[in-house]
Design a protein around this motif. Structure first.
Motif, mmCIF file in Angstrom:
data_model
loop_
_atom_site.group_PDB
_atom_site.id
_atom_site.type_symbol
_atom_site.label_atom_id
_atom_site.label_comp_id
_atom_site.label_asym_id
_atom_site.label_seq_id
_atom_site.Cartn_x
_atom_site.Cartn_y
_atom_site.Cartn_z
ATOM 1 N N PHE A 144 0.797 -1.236 0.000
ATOM 2 C CA PHE A 144 0.000 0.000 0.000
ATOM 3 C C PHE A 144 0.826 1.281 0.000
ATOM 4 O O PHE A 144 0.284 2.350 0.244
ATOM 5 N N TRP A 145 2.120 1.198 -0.305
ATOM 6 C CA TRP A 145 2.952 2.398 -0.220
ATOM 7 C C TRP A 145 2.501 3.504 -1.156
ATOM 8 O O TRP A 145 2.690 4.691 -0.873
ATOM 9 N N ASP A 146 1.914 3.134 -2.306
ATOM 10 C CA ASP A 146 1.571 4.159 -3.287
ATOM 11 C C ASP A 146 0.123 4.623 -3.186
ATOM 12 O O ASP A 146 -0.364 5.359 -4.045
ATOM 13 N N ARG B 258 11.427 6.057 -4.822
ATOM 14 C CA ARG B 258 12.448 7.002 -5.276
ATOM 15 C C ARG B 258 12.129 7.519 -6.686
ATOM 16 O O ARG B 258 12.250 8.719 -6.957
ATOM 17 N N SER B 259 11.722 6.621 -7.562
ATOM 18 C CA SER B 259 11.407 7.029 -8.933
ATOM 19 C C SER B 259 10.208 7.958 -8.968
ATOM 20 O O SER B 259 10.200 8.970 -9.686
ATOM 21 N N LEU B 260 9.176 7.624 -8.180
ATOM 22 C CA LEU B 260 7.964 8.441 -8.164
ATOM 23 C C LEU B 260 8.242 9.835 -7.628
ATOM 24 O O LEU B 260 7.791 10.839 -8.202
ATOM 25 N N VAL B 261 8.983 9.913 -6.528
ATOM 26 C CA VAL B 261 9.271 11.219 -5.947
ATOM 27 C C VAL B 261 10.156 12.041 -6.880
ATOM 28 O O VAL B 261 9.961 13.254 -7.027
ATOM 29 N N ALA B 262 11.118 11.416 -7.516
ATOM 30 C CA ALA B 262 11.968 12.150 -8.457
ATOM 31 C C ALA B 262 11.154 12.712 -9.610
ATOM 32 O O ALA B 262 11.411 13.829 -10.081
ATOM 33 N N ALA B 263 10.154 11.945 -10.066
ATOM 34 C CA ALA B 263 9.366 12.368 -11.228
ATOM 35 C C ALA B 263 8.274 13.363 -10.868
ATOM 36 O O ALA B 263 8.013 14.311 -11.623
ATOM 37 N N GLU B 264 7.616 13.169 -9.697
ATOM 38 C CA GLU B 264 6.417 13.957 -9.399
ATOM 39 C C GLU B 264 6.466 14.683 -8.058
ATOM 40 O O GLU B 264 5.584 15.503 -7.782
#
Length: 388
Positions: free
Chosen positions: A171-173, A224-230
């Motif tokens: 459920f992290w996202d 990490r990828s999500l935060v870097a992108a958005e």
């Protein structure tokens, strides 16, 4: 009793002030342990109408970290025992939630794990903004940091650690309420940072089975990828994905949770943005739109920003925050949730006084964070202490 050297103390720091700062650390330990419940829970604040009777994993994780650093192993152990029992009692429920996570009918917000519990470990009966995932990541980080620091065996806590890992990997996202119990519709960068910090600590501990460790690492990589992108704007972390504002909780994504590395361009820009928008004379606000009790300055956030400055080598700023916190202890050396020196929206203060009474004090989270920053600056005893 030996002490570690103070970390680059300011030129005007006197022996008298050092003694005062150390007394506040001792008082912080006393406040926390006096309030700790027989079952191990750390109450948020025993005297505040909306908090009395309840404990949070989030508040407690940082409080336990301060207590662990102070050397009170038994108190920190008792808190982690309590958390482990809370999670163990919900292991079957978590397995069912995880099973349903990828189905056409995923769990509703009301079915998710609560964010606060009674001292007995039950879900509260009063209405609350209850779906928050940050505390479970924070507890993973805190229990593993404590175990590593004091060489504590993990076997009693491992089933709960596995349950928390499974829950967060599933459920992290998912959007949820933030640290401040607001905006359930958003995915908050500070929440994602706490989850990443906890899952990374669990994966690196060497105690997870290979499949769980791999799942945890995949989740961390996804965060990490999500935060870097958005979750970044103008080079710094943002309050939530797609936002341009900052939040006083964002430094936690650097230290202690390691979502972005200390000293990296994003970390430096984040600290600069928080300091620019939320720091007034060493006291740190939650966010610019904060109307809770008029939007005061929070000692725990001052300690968090100071902790990050210390980690980045800016000890002058770290001392400035520690001294600000100490200056706002009351005549009993107790620290509040927030102070009203510089309200962002003073017109809203009275409505909260009418609703819930005076600001929460003493807030255990504030005292726990003071202990953490005091330790970073060399004010705590260097050896584990015996509190038995």
């Amino acid at each position: 009793m030996t002490t570690v050297p103070l970390s680059a103390p300011p030129d005007d720091l006197t022996d008298t002030e050092v003694a005062r700062l150390r007394r506040l650390a001792a008082r912080s330990h006393a406040v926390i342990t006096a309030a700790q419940q027989p079952g191990g829970a750390y109450p948020a604040c025993t005297s505040f109408s909306a908090y009395a009777g309840y404990a949070w994993f989030r508040d407690g994780a940082f409080t336990a970290e301060g207590i662990s650093r102070y050397g009170d192993v038994a108190s920190a152990d008792a808190f982690h025992d309590w958390c482990a029992r809370v999670l163990a009692s919900r292991a079957d429920a978590v397995r069912d939630l995880v099973r349903r996570a990828g189905t056409a009918e995923p769990p509703t917000v009301k079915e998710m794990l609560p964010t606060r519990f009674t001292y007995a470990g039950d879900a509260g009966q009063d209405p609350w903004w209850d779906f928050q995932t940050d505390g479970y990541g924070m507890w993973l980080w805190a229990v593993l940091a404590h175990a590593r620091r004091h060489r504590r065996p993990l076997h009693a806590w491992l089933p709960a650690i596995e349950t928390a890992v499974d829950y967060l990997c599933a459920f992290w996202d998912r959007p949820c309420y933030d640290w401040w119990e607001e905006h359930v519709e958003h995915r908050h960068v500070s929440t994602l940072g706490a989850i990443a910090g906890g899952l990374a600590a669990a994966a690196d501990s060497g105690h997870l089975d290979p499949d769980r460790a791999d799942a945890a690492r995949r989740a961390v990589a996804g965060i990490r990828s999500l935060v870097a992108a958005e979750g970044t704007v103008d080079g710094h972390l943002a309050k939530w994905l797609g936002a341009d504002a900052v939040d006083g909780s964002l430094p936690a994504c650097i230290v202690p949770f390691g979502l972005v590395p200390v000293g990296s361009p994003v970390a430096s820009a984040t600290l600069a943005a928080v300091q620019r928008d939320l720091d007034v004379d060493g006291g740190v606000h939650r966010f610019r739109a904060d109307v809770f009790y008029g939007g005061g300055q929070w000692p725990l956030l001052s300690a968090l920003l100071g902790w990050n400055h210390a980690a980045a080598g800016d000890t002058a700023s770290a001392w400035r925050h520690l001294r600000w916190i100490a200056a706002h202890a009351d005549s009993h050396d107790e620290l509040p949730e927030q102070v009203a020196d510089d309200l962002l929206h003073p017109e809203h203060r009275q409505e909260w006084l009418d609703r819930w009474g005076p600001v929460a004090a003493p807030l255990l989270w504030s005292h726990g964070m003071y202990l953490i920053l005091a330790d970073e600056l060399g004010l705590l005893d260097s050896r584990p202490q015996d509190f038995s």
